[in-house]
Design an enzyme around this catalytic site. Structure first.
Site, PDB file in Angstrom:
ATOM      1  N   ALA A 103       3.337  -1.689   2.500  1.00 29.12           N
ATOM      2  CA  ALA A 103       3.872  -1.108   1.036  1.00 29.12           C
ATOM      3  C   ALA A 103       4.540  -2.766   0.459  1.00 29.12           C
ATOM      4  CB  ALA A 103       5.199  -0.813   0.973  1.00 29.12           C
TER       5      ALA A 103
ATOM      6  N   LYS B 102       6.143   4.643  -5.566  1.00 29.29           N
ATOM      7  CA  LYS B 102       6.433   5.215  -4.478  1.00 29.29           C
ATOM      8  C   LYS B 102       5.877   6.547  -4.794  1.00 29.29           C
ATOM      9  CE  LYS B 102       6.972   4.294  -0.445  1.00 29.29           C
ATOM     10  NZ  LYS B 102       5.944   3.009   0.732  1.00 29.29           N
TER      11      LYS B 102
ATOM     12  N   TYR C 235       9.864   0.122  -8.262  1.00 21.64           N
ATOM     13  CA  TYR C 235       9.512   0.389  -6.753  1.00 21.64           C
ATOM     14  C   TYR C 235       9.330   2.150  -6.586  1.00 21.64           C
ATOM     15  CZ  TYR C 235      10.213   0.923  -2.320  1.00 21.64           C
ATOM     16  OH  TYR C 235      10.584   0.664  -0.445  1.00 21.64           O
TER      17      TYR C 235
ATOM     18  N   TRP D 229      17.299   2.382   3.589  1.00 26.23           N
ATOM     19  CA  TRP D 229      18.036   1.039   4.070  1.00 26.23           C
ATOM     20  C   TRP D 229      17.410   0.831   5.116  1.00 26.23           C
ATOM     21  CZ3 TRP D 229      23.377   1.246   1.993  1.00 26.23           C
ATOM     22  CH2 TRP D 229      23.766   1.917   0.735  1.00 26.23           C
TER      23      TRP D 229
ATOM     24  N   THR E 246      10.265   6.715   0.258  1.00 24.06           N
ATOM     25  CA  THR E 246      11.874   5.552  -0.308  1.00 24.06           C
ATOM     26  C   THR E 246      12.517   6.815  -0.633  1.00 24.06           C
ATOM     27  OG1 THR E 246      13.122   3.934  -0.934  1.00 24.06           O
ATOM     28  CG2 THR E 246      10.871   4.949  -1.878  1.00 24.06           C
ATOM     29  N   ASP E 247      13.964   6.571  -0.077  1.00 27.69           N
ATOM     30  CA  ASP E 247      15.009   7.267  -0.654  1.00 27.69           C
ATOM     31  C   ASP E 247      15.202   6.697  -2.317  1.00 27.69           C
ATOM     32  OD1 ASP E 247      15.415   4.770  -0.412  1.00 27.69           O
ATOM     33  OD2 ASP E 247      17.810   5.130  -0.292  1.00 27.69           O
TER      34      ASP E 247
HETATM   35  N1  LIG Z   1      12.403  -1.819   4.501  1.00 26.59           N
HETATM   36  C1  LIG Z   1      13.461  -0.775   3.526  1.00 26.59           C
HETATM   37  O1  LIG Z   1      14.694  -0.665   3.727  1.00 26.59           O
HETATM   38  C2  LIG Z   1      12.636   0.491   2.756  1.00 26.59           C
HETATM   39  C3  LIG Z   1      13.673   2.033   2.581  1.00 26.59           C
HETATM   40  C4  LIG Z   1      12.822   3.402   1.872  1.00 26.59           C
HETATM   41  C5  LIG Z   1      11.568   2.577   2.723  1.00 26.59           C
HETATM   42  N2  LIG Z   1      10.644   2.440   2.869  1.00 26.59           N
HETATM   43  C6  LIG Z   1       9.417   1.926   3.210  1.00 26.59           C
HETATM   44  O2  LIG Z   1       8.928   2.038   4.458  1.00 26.59           O
HETATM   45  C7  LIG Z   1       7.764   1.103   4.607  1.00 26.59           C
HETATM   46  C8  LIG Z   1       8.008   0.166   5.292  1.00 26.59           C
HETATM   47  O3  LIG Z   1       8.484  -0.838   5.315  1.00 26.59           O
HETATM   48  P1  LIG Z   1       8.967  -1.972   5.365  1.00 26.59           P
HETATM   49  O4  LIG Z   1      10.594  -2.291   5.429  1.00 26.59           O
HETATM   50  O5  LIG Z   1       8.875  -1.857   7.101  1.00 26.59           O
HETATM   51  O6  LIG Z   1       7.581  -3.108   4.737  1.00 26.59           O
HETATM   52  P2  LIG Z   1       8.090  -4.049   4.400  1.00 26.59           P
HETATM   53  O7  LIG Z   1       8.892  -5.310   6.492  1.00 26.59           O
HETATM   54  O8  LIG Z   1       8.379  -5.081   3.756  1.00 26.59           O
HETATM   55  O9  LIG Z   1       6.714  -5.110   5.295  1.00 26.59           O
HETATM   56  C9  LIG Z   1       5.272  -4.647   4.630  1.00 26.59           C
HETATM   57  C10 LIG Z   1       4.080  -4.777   5.109  1.00 26.59           C
HETATM   58  O10 LIG Z   1       3.098  -4.702   4.280  1.00 26.59           O
HETATM   59  C11 LIG Z   1       2.828  -5.888   4.179  1.00 26.59           C
HETATM   60  N3  LIG Z   1       1.538  -6.036   3.262  1.00 26.59           N
HETATM   61  C12 LIG Z   1       1.934  -6.297   1.630  1.00 26.59           C
HETATM   62  N4  LIG Z   1       0.587  -6.399   1.205  1.00 26.59           N
HETATM   63  C13 LIG Z   1       0.446  -6.624   1.689  1.00 26.59           C
HETATM   64  C14 LIG Z   1      -1.747  -6.728   1.760  1.00 26.59           C
HETATM   65  N5  LIG Z   1      -1.861  -7.102  -0.427  1.00 26.59           N
HETATM   66  N6  LIG Z   1      -2.392  -7.479   2.310  1.00 26.59           N
HETATM   67  C15 LIG Z   1      -2.030  -6.233   3.884  1.00 26.59           C
HETATM   68  N7  LIG Z   1      -0.817  -6.372   4.052  1.00 26.59           N
HETATM   69  C16 LIG Z   1      -0.127  -6.055   2.815  1.00 26.59           C
HETATM   70  C17 LIG Z   1       3.266  -7.080   4.607  1.00 26.59           C
HETATM   71  O11 LIG Z   1       2.060  -7.575   5.481  1.00 26.59           O
HETATM   72  P3  LIG Z   1       2.816  -9.120   4.879  1.00 26.59           P
HETATM   73  O12 LIG Z   1       3.934  -9.731   5.986  1.00 26.59           O
HETATM   74  O13 LIG Z   1       1.841 -10.094   5.809  1.00 26.59           O
HETATM   75  O14 LIG Z   1       3.377  -9.679   3.568  1.00 26.59           O
HETATM   76  C18 LIG Z   1       3.266  -5.874   6.014  1.00 26.59           C
HETATM   77  O15 LIG Z   1       3.277  -5.903   6.970  1.00 26.59           O
HETATM   78  C19 LIG Z   1       7.431   1.121   3.440  1.00 26.59           C
HETATM   79  O16 LIG Z   1       6.999   2.834   2.653  1.00 26.59           O
HETATM   80  C20 LIG Z   1       8.770   1.309   2.434  1.00 26.59           C
HETATM   81  O17 LIG Z   1       8.280   1.677   1.150  1.00 26.59           O
HETATM   82  C21 LIG Z   1      11.603   0.872   3.389  1.00 26.59           C
END
Ligand SMILES: NC(=O)c1ccc[n+]([C@@H]2O[C@H](COP(=O)([O-])OP(=O)(O)OC[C@H]3O[C@@H](n4cnc5c(N)ncnc54)[C@H](OP(=O)(O)O)[C@@H]3O)[C@@H](O)[C@H]2O)c1
Length: 299
Positions: A68, A137, A133, A159, A109-110
């Site tokens: 994402a 989503k 964002y 979170w 996401t929330d």
């Molecule tokens: N983090 C939170 O608090 C949170 C909260 C609510 C929902 N979510 C949802 O949970 C899910 C996972 O989130 P996360 O926090 O694990 O995200 P993250 O740590 O930011 O990881 C995103 C992943 O997507 C990859 N990515 C981004 N752009 C790319 C591209 N152009 N080509 C290939 N890969 C790409 C990144 O690779 P690189 O490392 O190479 O950039 C990374 O592996 C998402 O759907 C997010 O919306 C997250």
């Protein structure tokens, strides 16, 4: 011997959630193919062609999408790229799995909610994202629903903290080590969630062949201030958390004030009630951060 079940985990090389999900599925006996940026850049023109080719060569039983655009503030000025990763990619995945015997897990996401409610958000509550964002989503969720897939699981979470990548807890602890006092926002409340718990419960949903929209977060609720306070307390660092209002800490993207997620549907369908976030936080800190911070192990 029966062949292992195979999953493609998009984001499994470097993503905060993707790495935990890949580890949990692998530990449960699945064959996991971790897809990172080095395999496919999902913002590139040929990404959907390459993804389709990969799915045809690997023939997975499951695709788990943890890729994402997650930089909430940067998205305000990068709506196109946020749209490519958060809306177009799930739409492509929907198209690909529609004609193949493959299930799809997608995370949302929330931040699809506007935060005006005063009690936890249920899966049927009306979304109303406040920022780019959240809008991107929600558009991803809608694109998937439009595909009308037989086997699609959309999991809204929030979170996140966990091993393998920077996150709020790690940032706070690094700041706390260098400062006697830090300012943290107290007027936003949400559901802190451990990536390993989220991944383990995702596995249960997949194994139970449950589909549709689920909320999946650790139990309880917290402000950023509560989460920072508890992280610092567990780490035995001397640092004061000074509560500040969102207004005093201006950010590009508007954030919802209250986005606690209600996991009632998860409980109804699977009997799972995720453990309280402070327990999960303790596990994370003691397992992954304590050695580095010399907690209680210096004799
Ligand atoms: N983090 C939170 O608090 C949170 C909260 C609510 C929902 N979510 C949802 O949970 C899910 C996972 O989130 P996360 O926090 O694990 O995200 P993250 O740590 O930011 O990881 C995103 C992943 O997507 C990859 N990515 C981004 N752009 C790319 C591209 N152009 N080509 C290939 N890969 C790409 C990144 O690779 P690189 O490392 O190479 O950039 C990374 O592996 C998402 O759907 C997010 O919306 C997250």
């Amino acid at each position: 011997m029966a062949a292992k079940r195979k999953a493609l985990v998009l984001g499994g090389v470097s993503g905060l959630l993707g790495q935990s999900a890949a580890d949990i599925f692998q530990d449960a006996g699945w064959e996991v193919v971790r897809i990172g940026r080095r395999d496919i850049d999902f913002s590139a023109k040929d990404a959907s062609y390459r993804l389709e080719g990969l799915v045809d060569s690997e023939e997975p039983e499951l695709i788990l999408n943890a890729v994402a655009y997650t930089k909430v503030d940067a998205a305000e000025e990068d709506a196109d790229l946020a749209g490519v990763l958060n809306r177009a990619l799930p739409a492509t995945l929907g198209r690909i799995v529609k004609t193949r015997p493959c299930a799809l897990v997608h995370y949302s996401t929330d931040f699809v909610f506007n935060g005006k409610k005063k009690s936890p958000y249920d899966v049927d509550d009306k979304p109303g994202p406040l920022n780019v964002y959240g809008k991107s989503k929600l558009a991803g969720e809608e694109a998937l629903r439009a595909c009308d897939l037989e086997k699609c699981l959309i999991i809204r979470t929030a979170w996140l903290f966990g091993p393998g990548r920077g996150n709020f807890v790690l940032t706070i602890l690094n700041l706390a080590k260098k400062n006697k006092k830090i300012n943290v926002i107290f007027d936003q409340t949400g559901s802190p969630t451990y990536t390993l718990d989220l991944a383990a419960h995702t596995l249960k949903l997949v194994e139970a062949e449950e589909y549709g929209v689920f909320h999946l977060v650790n139990s309880g609720q917290a402000s950023w201030c509560d989460l920072a306070d508890e992280s610092i307390r567990l780490s035995q660092i001397e640092c004061l958390v000074n509560p500040v209002r969102s207004q005093e800490y201006p950010q590009k993207a508007l954030r919802p004030a209250y986005t606690v997620l209600d996991c009632a549907r998860l409980f109804r369908v699977t009997g799972i009630k995720p453990r309280p976030w402070p327990q999960a936080l303790r596990d994370y800190i003691y397992t992954y951060l304590a050695p580095e911070m010399h907690l209680g192990n210096e004799g």
